[in-house]
Design an enzyme around this catalytic site. Sequence first.
Site, short mmCIF file in Angstrom:
data_model
loop_
_atom_site.label_atom_id
_atom_site.label_comp_id
_atom_site.label_asym_id
_atom_site.label_seq_id
_atom_site.Cartn_x
_atom_site.Cartn_y
_atom_site.Cartn_z
N TYR A 102 37.37 37.30 61.48
CA TYR A 102 37.33 36.53 60.24
C TYR A 102 36.81 37.40 59.10
O TYR A 102 37.37 37.41 58.00
CB TYR A 102 36.44 35.30 60.43
CG TYR A 102 36.26 34.47 59.18
CD1 TYR A 102 37.32 33.76 58.62
CD2 TYR A 102 35.01 34.38 58.57
CE1 TYR A 102 37.15 32.99 57.48
CE2 TYR A 102 34.83 33.62 57.43
CZ TYR A 102 35.90 32.92 56.89
OH TYR A 102 35.71 32.18 55.75
N TRP B 3 29.11 28.64 61.11
CA TRP B 3 30.50 28.91 60.76
C TRP B 3 31.30 29.27 62.01
O TRP B 3 32.49 29.00 62.07
CB TRP B 3 30.58 30.03 59.72
CG TRP B 3 31.98 30.23 59.24
CD1 TRP B 3 32.77 31.32 59.45
CD2 TRP B 3 32.79 29.30 58.50
NE1 TRP B 3 34.01 31.12 58.88
CE2 TRP B 3 34.04 29.89 58.29
CE3 TRP B 3 32.56 28.01 58.01
CZ2 TRP B 3 35.08 29.25 57.62
CZ3 TRP B 3 33.58 27.37 57.33
CH2 TRP B 3 34.83 27.98 57.14
N GLU C 50 34.28 24.06 54.58
CA GLU C 50 32.91 24.35 54.15
C GLU C 50 32.07 23.08 54.22
O GLU C 50 30.88 23.13 54.55
CB GLU C 50 32.89 24.95 52.74
CG GLU C 50 33.52 26.33 52.61
CD GLU C 50 32.79 27.44 53.35
OE1 GLU C 50 31.65 27.22 53.81
OE2 GLU C 50 33.35 28.54 53.47
#
Length: 199
Positions: free
Chosen positions: A30, A60, A52
Amino acid sequence: MKPHNPDLVIGDDGLARPIWAVNDPQLRNYYDTEWGLPVCDEQGVFERLCLEGFQAGLSWRLILQKRDNFRAAYYNFDPDLVAQMEGIEHLLNDERLIRNRLKLQAVLKNAQATIAMREHGGLAEFIWSFQPDETPLPEVMADVPTSSPESIAMAKELKKRGFSFVGSTICFALMEAIGIVDTHLVGSWRRGSSGVWPC
């Protein structure tokens, strides 16, 4: 070999990355291929804003693990299709998702708000209008801000327009994720890679 900066690690490929992007293959991919690169289309910005929001209070890494499940549940984050959903009760029973009622419902609300914004230039143009005149230059992770005057203003305006789960911290994380600001550490191989900001 370790660089002078304690928050950067030289990988086996000779590239410097922050500690959080070194050990986990999914986070590393990522970081290397997606985080901080410009996203300027409505669907892309809508997806990242929603993700988010899901991340609030969580890691995350967990969001990345479940991203494909979210895409399947929300029609690949197509705002028009999401806005037509009749509810989220079926999603509350889906163990592949984050089963937080408020977060799941916020996606539907945000889809409706995204559609309404098309009359005023659209979501992507609106979000990018908060690009600051300069970007942070963090040397270490402690230097990376979690909000900014622009993210505070963005959150306020999004809430006025009917969006949910759009606090200033979430908005700043979105700005980082889609290249509006560059918070790659100075010395990271990704610093300046967005093309939006100089190194």
